[in-house]
Design a protein around this motif. Structure first.
Motif, PDB file in Angstrom:
ATOM      1  N   ILE A  37       0.855  -1.182   0.000  1.00  0.00           N
ATOM      2  CA  ILE A  37       0.000   0.000   0.000  1.00  0.00           C
ATOM      3  C   ILE A  37       0.896   1.238   0.000  1.00  0.00           C
ATOM      4  O   ILE A  37       1.877   1.304   0.755  1.00  0.00           O
ATOM      5  CB  ILE A  37      -0.924   0.003   1.234  1.00  0.00           C
ATOM      6  N   ASN A  38       0.574   2.205  -0.852  1.00  0.00           N
ATOM      7  CA  ASN A  38       1.351   3.432  -0.954  1.00  0.00           C
ATOM      8  C   ASN A  38       0.574   4.574  -0.300  1.00  0.00           C
ATOM      9  O   ASN A  38      -0.534   4.905  -0.718  1.00  0.00           O
ATOM     10  CB  ASN A  38       1.628   3.769  -2.415  1.00  0.00           C
ATOM     11  N   CYS A  39       1.184   5.131   0.749  1.00  0.00           N
ATOM     12  CA  CYS A  39       0.552   6.235   1.495  1.00  0.00           C
ATOM     13  C   CYS A  39       1.408   7.487   1.321  1.00  0.00           C
ATOM     14  O   CYS A  39       2.632   7.439   1.504  1.00  0.00           O
ATOM     15  CB  CYS A  39       0.450   5.860   2.971  1.00  0.00           C
ATOM     16  N   GLU A  40       0.785   8.596   0.952  1.00  0.00           N
ATOM     17  CA  GLU A  40       1.544   9.844   0.763  1.00  0.00           C
ATOM     18  C   GLU A  40       2.228  10.282   2.046  1.00  0.00           C
ATOM     19  O   GLU A  40       3.318  10.854   2.035  1.00  0.00           O
ATOM     20  CB  GLU A  40       0.607  10.954   0.272  1.00  0.00           C
ATOM     21  N   LYS A  41       1.628   9.975   3.173  1.00  0.00           N
ATOM     22  CA  LYS A  41       2.182  10.390   4.464  1.00  0.00           C
ATOM     23  C   LYS A  41       3.216   9.400   4.995  1.00  0.00           C
ATOM     24  O   LYS A  41       4.291   9.801   5.461  1.00  0.00           O
ATOM     25  CB  LYS A  41       1.042  10.534   5.481  1.00  0.00           C
ATOM     26  N   CYS A  42       2.921   8.098   4.910  1.00  0.00           N
ATOM     27  CA  CYS A  42       3.769   7.078   5.538  1.00  0.00           C
ATOM     28  C   CYS A  42       4.677   6.334   4.556  1.00  0.00           C
ATOM     29  O   CYS A  42       5.543   5.554   4.975  1.00  0.00           O
ATOM     30  CB  CYS A  42       2.903   6.048   6.270  1.00  0.00           C
ATOM     31  N   GLY A  43       4.461   6.574   3.257  1.00  0.00           N
ATOM     32  CA  GLY A  43       5.277   5.890   2.272  1.00  0.00           C
ATOM     33  C   GLY A  43       4.797   4.469   2.013  1.00  0.00           C
ATOM     34  O   GLY A  43       3.624   4.140   2.208  1.00  0.00           O
ATOM     35  N   ILE A  44       5.713   3.604   1.626  1.00  0.00           N
ATOM     36  CA  ILE A  44       5.369   2.215   1.298  1.00  0.00           C
ATOM     37  C   ILE A  44       5.086   1.421   2.568  1.00  0.00           C
ATOM     38  O   ILE A  44       5.882   1.419   3.503  1.00  0.00           O
ATOM     39  CB  ILE A  44       6.511   1.549   0.495  1.00  0.00           C
ATOM     40  N   GLN A  45       3.950   0.712   2.567  1.00  0.00           N
ATOM     41  CA  GLN A  45       3.578  -0.151   3.685  1.00  0.00           C
ATOM     42  C   GLN A  45       3.138  -1.516   3.130  1.00  0.00           C
ATOM     43  O   GLN A  45       2.406  -1.570   2.144  1.00  0.00           O
ATOM     44  CB  GLN A  45       2.412   0.454   4.478  1.00  0.00           C
ATOM     45  N   THR A  46       3.580  -2.578   3.756  1.00  0.00           N
ATOM     46  CA  THR A  46       3.065  -3.897   3.354  1.00  0.00           C
ATOM     47  C   THR A  46       1.721  -4.130   4.028  1.00  0.00           C
ATOM     48  O   THR A  46       1.459  -3.616   5.130  1.00  0.00           O
ATOM     49  CB  THR A  46       4.033  -5.027   3.735  1.00  0.00           C
ATOM     50  N   VAL A  47       0.889  -4.892   3.370  1.00  0.00           N
ATOM     51  CA  VAL A  47      -0.412  -5.245   3.941  1.00  0.00           C
ATOM     52  C   VAL A  47      -0.167  -6.109   5.177  1.00  0.00           C
ATOM     53  O   VAL A  47       0.641  -7.043   5.137  1.00  0.00           O
ATOM     54  CB  VAL A  47      -1.260  -6.008   2.910  1.00  0.00           C
ATOM     55  N   PRO A  48      -0.814  -5.804   6.320  1.00  0.00           N
ATOM     56  CA  PRO A  48      -0.634  -6.626   7.524  1.00  0.00           C
ATOM     57  C   PRO A  48      -0.930  -8.099   7.243  1.00  0.00           C
ATOM     58  O   PRO A  48      -1.861  -8.427   6.493  1.00  0.00           O
ATOM     59  CB  PRO A  48      -1.647  -6.027   8.513  1.00  0.00           C
TER      60      PRO A  48
END
Length: 821
Positions: free
Chosen positions: A438-449
């Motif tokens: 998941i790409n978040c403008e605030k948190c950057g790249i995040q993997t799906v839990p």
């Protein structure tokens, strides 16, 4: 028993019975020695072909053989179900890949069952099922957590026809591995796995596989990983703070570098050209990008380049050399830049001659004129020349001293380079495993839990023309919440390379319904590694390399213990017809359904196994299938003759006559041949040949008393067991007609007594200049001199020699004599 063998009824009867009994179900049993047998699982194209038939028949023979030898055999089947063919076919048929794929699976499963293959169907998997690709996504997350999955913008291999990126391993002779379309370089953001972190271990452990895998496969992997020792050297550029780093395996030729070449895709290619050269350089780069890899790099391809207007400084002698951009330099190899030494590199020589660049000798063999202009590149060893302080030294002795000098002066260093590059796994197609990011403008790249996996691939989509994925325009899929801050975020819309799915599927067979991990540790510890893996050599640097990489990573995160996924590898040859691989375009395809419908599964299996040793190509021959059918029919007739008379015969303690001893010798000799040919040699064709010889003997054998009848019954029962891995349906039927209610693969493999295998006579083949001229039945203990004498006195041998002088006689003890004249 009726006089005519009704194979359709018999084969259907036993396939239904085996299914009802779950006769081939595998259960983990720590008290028994396991044997994990696996054929590379197929892509569900809708129909099996003769290559599949050969692969699965070989596997089934071994599965039944090892079960009869007491092993706890795991023999599963599944489907490599994601990928472009399903998507392209669905677009063409105006269907959906999921519907098309599962319909094909149903059809192919039926065909495989009709062959009588002994799979544990309770373990069946399909990589496109969410229950499977949940764990594909889970493994990606583990790679990301360990820093081995990353995203970057780079030049990638692009197939226009398939509309997707390809990994380096999927570019074959400059073309796409699936469609052969020329592959081009394209700059794009994508996801990569750091397979290079395991390069050294992947290379080192090839030694462990020596003698277990075919040498050819080991060589292909060794060459693909491509470890080379050399030096990294930086050429500074006039007017720029950043230099050009090159890797060379020949630091001894540094003084002969008269120009430097960049790949068109190199980051400096667009920034360093002088203003007056920029327009021409940009046009050259654009044209080079349109070329496919093969036309840029093949030996006979035209070497094209353009001068940037800039000069770089040779760090050893301070000489300024021109910087060129050349079409034959690829960004993914080395550093994407080379130092060019035309006097000692064939490709550089050709380029320098074309563009009038200086050619300077720096290594001179004994007796050569050091100052004469060369007619061709010299790539051998010699004395250093025009090389400063190193002149006059043998070039091999100079290499470590040059490396030492580079390091001391901070202008370079000795290093190891690998041809292997990180695995680009992003695909711009729909029918694949969604990348759980998941790409978040605030948190950057995040993997799906992990607890939210799987990210489901939506099936309510319309496929777009040209294979373009609908996912980037599917708002219901893209829009989601950031798992870290809860704010609005976007899903990754690339899917994974389908080779990710097949890099771990053999684990899932160990625990196909495990809900906590890809497979339970308990099951993995028992079943892994695969003891015998069977498949095509075309996967040597694709699937087999990737699977080894995954195995080492999964070991490092504690999923399993074994260092390699496949203990022994059998690469079967292709099935060819009329001198070419079977294909619809060539019109030489043989339909398995037609062959099995006409001759039966057992006869088809006999031909497939008899026509060629498994590692060689099999040349299809219709008459060969008819011959296999005649063999199966003769077997039926022989047993049809004897079962009524021998069914109630019991073992006899009576002493055998010489006539009966000959029968016993044939019995034990055949058991020995089958055992050694299957277990040790994997030459199933010679085992079948031994069975044919026994059949010929039995067809003429007539028992003279009850002792011989008991021996004949024992021979026939053993013969059934020996043939069962090859001819499962008929042998099971014959076994039941002897009144034995048992699944043959649960019975013990016959054992031979060595002393009973000895023969009073042996047959020697006599050749003259390699051509068969006679066969001699001679005493087993005949001397070589007597054998030569008998051969030379044979009438057919005399005729073949026609009075010529015999030059030499070659004797292969117990088998053959060849006369050279």
């Amino acid at each position: 028993m009726s006089g005519k063998y009704d194979f359709k009824t018999v084969e259907a009867k036993w396939q239904n019975e085996w299914s009802r009994r779950k006769a081939d179900k595998a259960v983990r049993d720590p008290k028994r020695e396991k044997f994990y047998l696996l054929e590379m699982f197929p892509y569900p194209s809708g129909r099996i072909h003769m290559g599949h038939v050969r692969n699965y028949t070989i596997g089934d023979l071994l599965s039944r053989f090892y079960r009869m030898n007491g092993k706890n055999v795991l023999h599963p089947m599944g489907w490599d179900a994601f990928g472009m063919p399903a998507e392209n076919a669905a677009i063409e048929k105006k269907s959906h890949p999921a519907k098309w794929t599962f319909a094909n699976i149903d059809a192919m499963r039926g065909q495989i069952k009709a062959l009588g293959i002994s799979y544990d169907w309770d373990r069946e998997i399909a990589t496109c099922h969410p229950g499977y690709y949940k764990w594909t996504q889970w493994l990606f997350v583990q790679f990301y957590k360990k820093g081995l999955a990353y995203r970057k913008k780079t030049f990638v291999n692009w197939c226009e026809k398939c509309a997707t990126v390809l990994a380096n391993e999927q570019v074959v002779n400059g073309g796409c591995w699936r469609c052969d379309n020329p592959v081009k370089q394209k700059e794009q953001i994508g996801w990569f796995l750091k397979i290079t972190d395991y390069a050294e271990e992947l290379l080192d452990d090839l030694e462990y596989l020596k003698g277990k895998w075919p040498d050819r496969v080991l060589t292909m992997q060794r060459n693909w990983i491509g470890k080379s020792y050399g030096s990294r050297v930086v050429f500074k550029i006039d007017g720029f703070s950043e230099g050009i780093e090159v890797f060379t395996t020949r630091p001894d030729t540094l003084y002969g570098a008269t120009f430097v070449c960049l790949a068109p895709e190199h980051k400096l290619s667009k920034t360093i050209p002088t203003q007056d050269r920029k327009k021409e350089v940009d046009e050259f780069i654009k044209k080079a990008a349109m070329q496919d890899t093969e036309s840029r790099t093949s030996d006979d391809a035209e070497k094209l380049g353009i001068f940037t207007g800039r000069y770089a400084v040779n760090p050893l002698n301070g000489e300024k050399v021109p910087v060129w951009i050349a079409n034959f330099i690829l960004i993914e190899y080395g550093t994407g830049a080379i130092m060019s030494v035309p006097a000692h590199d064939t490709r550089d020589f050709e380029f320098a001659k074309k563009y009038g660049i200086e050619i300077r000798k720096v290594i001179v063999p004994e007796g050569d004129d050091a100052e004469a202009q060369p007619d061709e590149a010299y790539t051998g060893d010699g004395m250093m020349h025009n090389s400063g302080r190193f002149s006059g030294m043998p070039n091999r002795e100079a290499i470590p001293k040059i490396n030492e000098f580079l390091g001391e002066n901070n202008i370079g260093q000795a290093t190891i380079n690998y041809r292997l590059r990180d695995w680009g796994i992003s695909r711009q197609r729909y029918w694949g495993t969604p990348i759980p990011v998941i790409n978040c403008e605030k948190c950057g790249i995040q993997t799906v839990p992990e607890e939210e996996l799987p990210v489901i691939l939506p099936t309510d989509v319309d496929l777009l023309k040209g294979g373009k994925s609908p996912l980037p325009g599917l708002e219901s899929f893209i829009n989601t919440d950031c798992p870290k801050c809860g704010g609005p975020a976007k899903r990754e819309t690339d899917t994974m390379d389908t080779f990710i799915c097949s890099s771990w599927y053999f684990y899932r067979f160990a625990s196909p319904r495990c809900e906590e991990l890809p497979a339970s540790k308990e099951d993995m510890d028992y079943w892994m590694p695969v003891d015998r893996y069977i498949g095509g050599i075309e996967h040597a640097v694709l699937h087999l390399l990737y699977a080894r990489f995954f195995n080492k990573f999964c070991r490092d995160i504690g999923l399993l213990e074994n260092k390699e996924p496949f203990e022994k590898l059998l690469t079967q040859g292709m099935v060819i017809k009329d001198g070419a691989k079977m294909s619809k375009s060539k019109g030489n395809v043989v339909d398995p359904d037609y062959i099995m419908g006409r001759y039966g599964a057992d006869s088809t299996r006999v031909f497939i196994l008899f026509a060629s040793p498994p590692e060689r190509d099999l040349d299809w021959d219709d008459s060969g299938v008819e011959g296999a059918y005649r063999f199966v029919t003769r077997l039926y007739r022989l047993f049809n003759k004897w079962i009524p008379e021998l069914k109630e015969i019991r073992e006899s303690s009576g002493e055998l006559s010489k006539h009966g001893e000959e029968l016993r010798r044939w019995r034990h000799h055949t058991i020995k041949r089958f055992t050694i040919d299957i277990r040790d040699r994997l030459h199933f064709n010679t085992a079948i040949s031994a069975g044919m010889e026994l059949l010929n003997f039995l067809s003429n054998f007539k028992p003279e008393d009850d002792t011989e009848k008991a021996e004949l019954k024992g021979t026939l029962v053993d013969f059934i067991k020996l043939l069962h891995p090859i001819i499962p349906h008929l042998t099971q039927e014959l076994y039941s007609r002897f009144g034995i209610d048992a699944h043959l693969t649960d019975e013990r493999w016959p054992e031979y007594v060595e002393e009973y295998t000895a023969s009073d006579t042996i047959t020697i083949v006599v050749q003259v200049r390699g051509k068969l001229r006679a066969k001699l039945d001679v005493p087993a203990d005949i001397t070589e001199e007597d054998l030569k004498k008998m051969a030379l006195e044979h009438e057919k041998v005399k005729n073949a020699l026609d009075g010529d002088t015999v030059k030499k006689i070659i004797v292969v003890p117990g088998r053959l004599l060849n006369i050279v004249h």
